[in-house]
Design an enzyme around this catalytic site. Structure first.
Site, PDB file in Angstrom:
ATOM      1  CG  ASP A  12      12.711  -2.829  43.703  1.00 19.36           C
ATOM      2  OD1 ASP A  12      13.195  -3.228  44.775  1.00 19.36           O
ATOM      3  OD2 ASP A  12      11.530  -3.026  43.364  1.00 19.36           O
ATOM      4  CG  ASP A  14      11.027  -8.570  45.641  1.00 18.60           C
ATOM      5  OD1 ASP A  14      10.986  -9.703  45.153  1.00 18.60           O
ATOM      6  OD2 ASP A  14      11.827  -8.241  46.543  1.00 18.60           O
ATOM      7  CG  ASP A 171       7.770  -1.989  42.774  1.00 14.23           C
ATOM      8  OD1 ASP A 171       6.753  -2.428  43.371  1.00 14.23           O
ATOM      9  OD2 ASP A 171       8.912  -2.139  43.237  1.00 14.23           O
TER      10      ASP A 171
END
Length: 228
Positions: A12, A14, A171
């Site tokens: 991922d 961001d 995240d």
């Protein structure tokens, strides 16, 4: 073949590779302020961490009763974000080390993000991560964003690898759910610490409850070697 066997790694972007959430918050706060919503806080922003920009502005239109079309809101938010992303995006140092460690062993890698293709490209080129991360999938290019598995499955397809051989670094809870739905193992590094006990994170093979402060390139590499 690398020391990780057939393992491929999908990142991922961001909040995982780069600390871009402050830029997303500022872009969203500015957009909403222009539409008369003056009290959008960081806590409000945290509710949208992990879902695509398109889904975020679609929710805002409904929740705040915005008159502008979804397309107009999306274009405006992306423009504001890109202005910030090109000049002010920080790579997490241990994540950069991890990417370099994997690249040195020729481990196949991809980025799969809810951001626009333009935003992903701007960040990767601006931070120099594009030298190692050349396979990129935006949620705009698939049918459904996270928590659906589409973006991760497309990343595996472009890498030419089986989903079961992929490990995802994420995240956010929707991303962890997407990895699980794709049949991929997951290293979860929660950005919003208050969400660490979300059920989606319970499916992760490795959950770093302390977030980025707990992540080290060597420990992640050692876990991959043990989990392959």
């Amino acid at each position: 073949m690398s020391g990780l066997g057939d393992t491929s790694v999908i990142f991922d972007l961001d909040g995982t590779l780069v600390d871009s959430e402050p830029n997303y918050y500022e872009a969203g706060r500015g957009l909403l302020a222009e539409h008369g919503i003056a009290d959008f806080t960081w806590a409000d922003h945290e509710r949208y961490v992990g879902i695509s920009t398109l889904e975020t502005v679609t929710l805002w239109k409904r929740e705040y009763g915005l008159r502008a079309s979804v397309d107009e809101l999306l274009a405006d938010k992306n423009r504001r974000y890109l202005d910030l992303a090109r000049t002010a995006t920080r790579v997490y140092p241990e994540m950069r080390k991890f990417v370099e460690l994997l690249a040195a062993e020729d481990v196949p890698m991809a980025v799969a993000s809810g951001s626009s293709r333009e935003a992903i490209t701007a960040i990767l080129s601006g931070t120099g991560l594009d030298a190692q991360l050349r396979t990129v999938v935006s949620a705009d290019e698939v049918g459904r964003g996270k928590p659906a598995p589409d973006v991760f499955l497309e990343a595996a397809r472009r890498l030419g690898v089986a989903p079961g051989d992929c490990v995802v670094l994420e995240d956010a809870a929707p991303g962890a759910a997407a990895a699980h739905a794709a049949g991929m193992r997951c290293i979860a590094i929660p950005y919003v610490t208050g969400q660490v006990d979300a059920p989606e994170f319970a499916t992760a093979g490795l959950l770093l409850r302390g977030g980025q402060g707990e992540f080290t390139a060597q420990a992640a590499y050692d876990w991959l070697r043990g989990a392959k």
